[in-house]
Design a protein around this motif. Structure first.
Motif, PDB file in Angstrom:
ATOM      1  N   ALA A  76      71.145  31.718  44.077  1.00 48.62           N
ATOM      2  CA  ALA A  76      70.759  32.867  44.892  1.00 48.62           C
ATOM      3  C   ALA A  76      69.247  32.884  45.145  1.00 48.62           C
ATOM      4  CB  ALA A  76      71.190  34.155  44.203  1.00 48.62           C
ATOM      5  N   ALA A  77      68.464  32.485  44.145  1.00 50.91           N
ATOM      6  CA  ALA A  77      67.016  32.434  44.321  1.00 50.91           C
ATOM      7  C   ALA A  77      66.631  31.391  45.372  1.00 50.91           C
ATOM      8  CB  ALA A  77      66.345  32.117  42.989  1.00 50.91           C
ATOM      9  N   ALA A  78      67.324  30.250  45.364  1.00 46.67           N
ATOM     10  CA  ALA A  78      67.062  29.229  46.383  1.00 46.67           C
ATOM     11  C   ALA A  78      67.399  29.760  47.772  1.00 46.67           C
ATOM     12  CB  ALA A  78      67.880  27.973  46.067  1.00 46.67           C
ATOM     13  N   MET A  79      68.516  30.484  47.850  1.00 47.07           N
ATOM     14  CA  MET A  79      68.903  31.080  49.123  1.00 47.07           C
ATOM     15  C   MET A  79      67.881  32.117  49.571  1.00 47.07           C
ATOM     16  SD  MET A  79      72.616  32.748  49.998  1.00 47.07           S
ATOM     17  CE  MET A  79      72.494  33.848  48.581  1.00 47.07           C
ATOM     18  N   GLY A  80      67.366  32.915  48.609  1.00 50.21           N
ATOM     19  CA  GLY A  80      66.349  33.903  48.943  1.00 50.21           C
ATOM     20  C   GLY A  80      65.053  33.269  49.417  1.00 50.21           C
ATOM     21  N   SER A  81      64.665  32.152  48.801  1.00 46.71           N
ATOM     22  CA  SER A  81      63.448  31.456  49.239  1.00 46.71           C
ATOM     23  C   SER A  81      63.587  30.956  50.668  1.00 46.71           C
ATOM     24  CB  SER A  81      63.156  30.288  48.295  1.00 46.71           C
ATOM     25  OG  SER A  81      62.915  30.746  46.993  1.00 46.71           O
ATOM     26  N   LEU A  82      64.758  30.377  50.971  1.00 45.89           N
ATOM     27  CA  LEU A  82      65.001  29.917  52.344  1.00 45.89           C
ATOM     28  C   LEU A  82      65.009  31.102  53.303  1.00 45.89           C
ATOM     29  CD1 LEU A  82      65.729  27.701  54.365  1.00 45.89           C
ATOM     30  CD2 LEU A  82      68.141  28.020  53.730  1.00 45.89           C
ATOM     31  N   GLY A  83      65.642  32.212  52.891  1.00 49.67           N
ATOM     32  CA  GLY A  83      65.686  33.393  53.751  1.00 49.67           C
ATOM     33  C   GLY A  83      64.308  33.962  54.013  1.00 49.67           C
ATOM     34  N   SER A  84      63.429  33.925  53.014  1.00 59.61           N
ATOM     35  CA  SER A  84      62.069  34.438  53.219  1.00 59.61           C
ATOM     36  C   SER A  84      61.299  33.578  54.223  1.00 59.61           C
ATOM     37  CB  SER A  84      61.327  34.494  51.890  1.00 59.61           C
ATOM     38  OG  SER A  84      61.149  33.194  51.345  1.00 59.61           O
ATOM     39  N   ILE A  85      61.528  32.268  54.183  1.00 56.13           N
ATOM     40  CA  ILE A  85      60.880  31.384  55.170  1.00 56.13           C
ATOM     41  C   ILE A  85      61.405  31.684  56.568  1.00 56.13           C
ATOM     42  CG2 ILE A  85      60.657  28.984  55.916  1.00 56.13           C
ATOM     43  CD1 ILE A  85      60.651  28.177  52.975  1.00 56.13           C
ATOM     44  N   ILE A  86      62.717  31.913  56.679  1.00 59.17           N
ATOM     45  CA  ILE A  86      63.307  32.246  57.981  1.00 59.17           C
ATOM     46  C   ILE A  86      62.739  33.563  58.509  1.00 59.17           C
ATOM     47  CG2 ILE A  86      65.460  32.861  59.149  1.00 59.17           C
ATOM     48  CD1 ILE A  86      66.887  30.902  57.286  1.00 59.17           C
ATOM     49  N   LEU A  87      62.590  34.565  57.615  1.00 53.47           N
ATOM     50  CA  LEU A  87      61.995  35.837  58.029  1.00 53.47           C
ATOM     51  C   LEU A  87      60.563  35.643  58.513  1.00 53.47           C
ATOM     52  CD1 LEU A  87      63.008  38.682  55.514  1.00 53.47           C
ATOM     53  CD2 LEU A  87      63.527  38.500  57.943  1.00 53.47           C
ATOM     54  N   ALA A  88      59.793  34.844  57.760  1.00 48.85           N
ATOM     55  CA  ALA A  88      58.410  34.593  58.157  1.00 48.85           C
ATOM     56  C   ALA A  88      58.347  33.913  59.524  1.00 48.85           C
ATOM     57  CB  ALA A  88      57.710  33.740  57.105  1.00 48.85           C
ATOM     58  N   LEU A  89      59.251  32.969  59.764  1.00 50.17           N
ATOM     59  CA  LEU A  89      59.316  32.319  61.074  1.00 50.17           C
ATOM     60  C   LEU A  89      59.690  33.311  62.170  1.00 50.17           C
ATOM     61  CD1 LEU A  89      61.106  28.977  60.087  1.00 50.17           C
ATOM     62  CD2 LEU A  89      58.761  29.204  60.947  1.00 50.17           C
ATOM     63  N   ALA A  90      60.649  34.207  61.861  1.00 56.23           N
ATOM     64  CA  ALA A  90      61.077  35.193  62.853  1.00 56.23           C
ATOM     65  C   ALA A  90      59.946  36.150  63.210  1.00 56.23           C
ATOM     66  CB  ALA A  90      62.281  35.965  62.325  1.00 56.23           C
ATOM     67  N   TYR A  91      59.107  36.495  62.251  1.00 56.68           N
ATOM     68  CA  TYR A  91      57.975  37.384  62.505  1.00 56.68           C
ATOM     69  C   TYR A  91      56.743  36.632  63.016  1.00 56.68           C
ATOM     70  CZ  TYR A  91      60.422  41.177  60.076  1.00 56.68           C
ATOM     71  OH  TYR A  91      61.316  42.156  59.710  1.00 56.68           O
ATOM     72  N   ARG A  92      56.889  35.326  63.196  1.00 55.57           N
ATOM     73  CA  ARG A  92      55.781  34.475  63.649  1.00 55.57           C
ATOM     74  C   ARG A  92      54.578  34.579  62.710  1.00 55.57           C
ATOM     75  NH1 ARG A  92      55.841  35.317  70.279  1.00 55.57           N
ATOM     76  NH2 ARG A  92      58.030  34.653  70.577  1.00 55.57           N
ATOM     77  N   ALA A  93      54.891  34.637  61.427  1.00 54.51           N
ATOM     78  CA  ALA A  93      53.844  34.754  60.409  1.00 54.51           C
ATOM     79  C   ALA A  93      53.862  33.572  59.456  1.00 54.51           C
ATOM     80  CB  ALA A  93      54.027  36.054  59.631  1.00 54.51           C
ATOM     81  N   PHE A  94      54.530  32.503  59.854  1.00 53.15           N
ATOM     82  CA  PHE A  94      54.632  31.331  58.991  1.00 53.15           C
ATOM     83  C   PHE A  94      53.610  30.287  59.406  1.00 53.15           C
ATOM     84  CE2 PHE A  94      56.255  27.124  57.965  1.00 53.15           C
ATOM     85  CZ  PHE A  94      56.598  27.267  56.633  1.00 53.15           C
ATOM     86  N   SER A  95      52.968  29.679  58.422  1.00 52.65           N
ATOM     87  CA  SER A  95      52.046  28.571  58.681  1.00 52.65           C
ATOM     88  C   SER A  95      52.056  27.667  57.466  1.00 52.65           C
ATOM     89  CB  SER A  95      50.626  29.089  58.953  1.00 52.65           C
ATOM     90  OG  SER A  95      50.069  29.664  57.786  1.00 52.65           O
ATOM     91  N   TRP A  96      51.643  26.422  57.663  1.00 50.75           N
ATOM     92  CA  TRP A  96      51.600  25.488  56.543  1.00 50.75           C
ATOM     93  C   TRP A  96      50.588  25.916  55.496  1.00 50.75           C
ATOM     94  CZ3 TRP A  96      55.529  22.636  55.783  1.00 50.75           C
ATOM     95  CH2 TRP A  96      56.274  22.136  56.843  1.00 50.75           C
TER      96      TRP A  96
END
Length: 469
Positions: free
Chosen positions: A252-272
């Motif tokens: 579940a933690a792995a799934m949550g980590s992936l979900g947080s990255i997806i959320l960051a991408l959706a909000y256009r707040a993700f960067s390397w």
């Protein structure tokens, strides 16, 4: 010097050295190896290797870096800002609306991250100035931010519950189920206190101006749909998959980590760059946890081997204690230890001293763990240490005094103590959800755990590790 005297000397010297500011994990290892060598000779080095391998190979602790990574990514995606603004709009007509929005935001964000320092710091930068600009009393605003930021210690998926489960040999899944209702209850009591205080004494939490209250419902709903519900959905997905047995905490933690990255991408707040920072902070936090566990297991094993654990247990059981007075004594000691120590040290060093005594007084380790999690809320709020207060002071305006922050935390400490009393008087608050989900079947919830040293420590002929289930 006898072996029990060596054990008690080791404990006393450890407390002395950590008061001087020495690193906890390496102090534990150094004290354990030194006194272990005096008591068992070269075999202490075998125990050191075995303990290190057991911690690094433990399945439960694998979820720690994944949950921490999830929290750091959400923190750096500016999701908290969006969430607070939408909740502020939605709660505009409620007395003490800004404080209520702050507490709800803290509860949700604490659920997503479990990192007290991050939540208090971010809310100190975001919500605290907003409450001060609205004319809120400094003490109330301080207490709201500090207490709300500590909810991640209790509300699942809590890192503290993972460490307690690994230390006590209790199913983390059942701990999550047991802590869920007490966590919601504590947050609700915080909110209820703020609303009542705002009604009785409006000067401490003035109403917002009409332009900030009379917002069209469609705009409120739109903001909630773009900030509140995505994060809530991620939390429910992670927590629900654990409680329903669809995934282990690590999965579940792995799934949550992936979900947080997806959320960051959706909000256009993700960067390397943000990902790199999150991974670095995760690695640092995880290394601290792992080495703390290695040190504590060596220390507690040697302490028990030398007979120190037996001395403490014999002393406690010789006192005229019943179940209530034992629980009162244990929780009072943990409360006092929260002044000089952090919660990680209390969980992995001092809680194991009480664990072998639970059977003597008929106390479930599950129930004890939830009470400890409630109690540790106070370790962040009560002076002289009160780490949440220092986190807030670090980002607060200069005119905000540390004394005001301490004073603002006191009513919330009383609420925590009241909640602990409620949990003790009505244990169904803790046991109802685990019983409803898993009943009395020990196999109903996944049990992926690491056993600590056996009660009384290791004997001469059993230095090898117990099996990992």
């Amino acid at each position: 010097m006898s072996d029990p005297a060596l054990g008690l000397t080791m404990l006393g010297l450890f407390l002395f050295f950590i008061m001087l500011g020495f690193p906890i994990a390496f102090t534990l290892m150094a004290m354990g190896v030194f006194f272990g060598y005096l008591g068992m000779g070269d075999r202490i080095f075998d125990l050191l290797v075995q303990r290190t391998y057991a911690v690094m190979a433990n399945d439960v602790l694998l979820s720690v870096p994944l949950f921490v990574l999830m929290g750091y990514i959400i923190e750096r995606a500016n999701i908290l800002d969006r969430l607070f603004r939408s909740l502020q709009m939605a709660s505009g007509n409620i007395p003490g609306s800004l404080a209520v929005a702050t507490l709800v935001t803290c509860a949700l964000f604490a659920t997503a991250t479990g990192i007290v320092g991050a939540v208090v710091t971010l809310m100190g930068l975001l919500a605290f100035p907003a409450m001060l600009r609205a004319g809120y009393d400094v003490k109330l605003a301080s207490g709201v931010v500090a207490a709300g930021g500590c909810l991640g210690i209790l509300i699942p998926p809590s890192i503290m519950l993972i460490l307690y489960g690994a230390t006590a040999g209790v199913s983390v899944v059942q701990l999550y189920a047991a802590a869920f209702i007490p966590g919601v209850l504590l947050a609700s009591l915080y909110i209820g206190y703020v609303i009542v205080l705002a009604i009785v004494k409006p000067s401490v939490a003035p109403k917002l101006p009409p332009e900030e209250v009379n917002i069209p419902f469609r705009m409120i709903l739109l903001n909630l749909a773009t900030s509140f519900f995505p994060l809530l959905s991620l939390i429910l997905l992670v927590l629900g998959s654990i409680l329903l047995g669809l995934a282990t905490p690590s999965e579940a933690a792995a799934m949550g980590s992936l979900g947080s990255i997806i959320l960051a991408l959706a909000y256009r707040a993700f960067s390397w760059e943000k990902l790199r920072e999150s991974v670095y902070l995760t690695a640092r936090t995880s290394a601290m946890v792992c080495w703390l566990f290695v040190g504590s297991y060596i220390f507690s094993s040697v302490f028990g081997y030398l007979g120190g654990q037996q001395v403490v247990e014999n002393f406690v059981t010789s006192l005229p204690l019943n179940t209530f007075t034992f629980m009162l004594l244990a929780q009072a000691i943990i409360f006092v230890l929260g002044w000089p120590l952090e919660w990680t040290e209390i969980i992995v060093i001092f809680v194991p001293i009480f664990l072998p005594m639970l059977d003597d007084f008929g106390v479930s380790p599950l129930f004890f763990g939830v009470l400890v999690a409630l109690n540790l809320q106070t370790s962040f709020l009560s002076p002289p240490v009160a780490m949440a207060a220092f986190y807030l002071k670090g980002v607060a305006p200069k005119h905000v005094r540390l004394e005001d922050i301490f004073a603002g935390c006191m009513p919330f400490i009383y609420i925590v103590i009241f909640t602990m009393l409620m949990v003790y008087v009505f244990p169904g608050i803790v046991t109802w959800l685990p019983d409803a989900l898993y009943g009395n079947d020990p196999n109903a919830a996944p049990v992926i755990q690491m056993q600590g040293p056996p009660p009384g420590g290791f004997q001469e002929d059993e230095i090898m590790l117990p099996p990992i289930r």
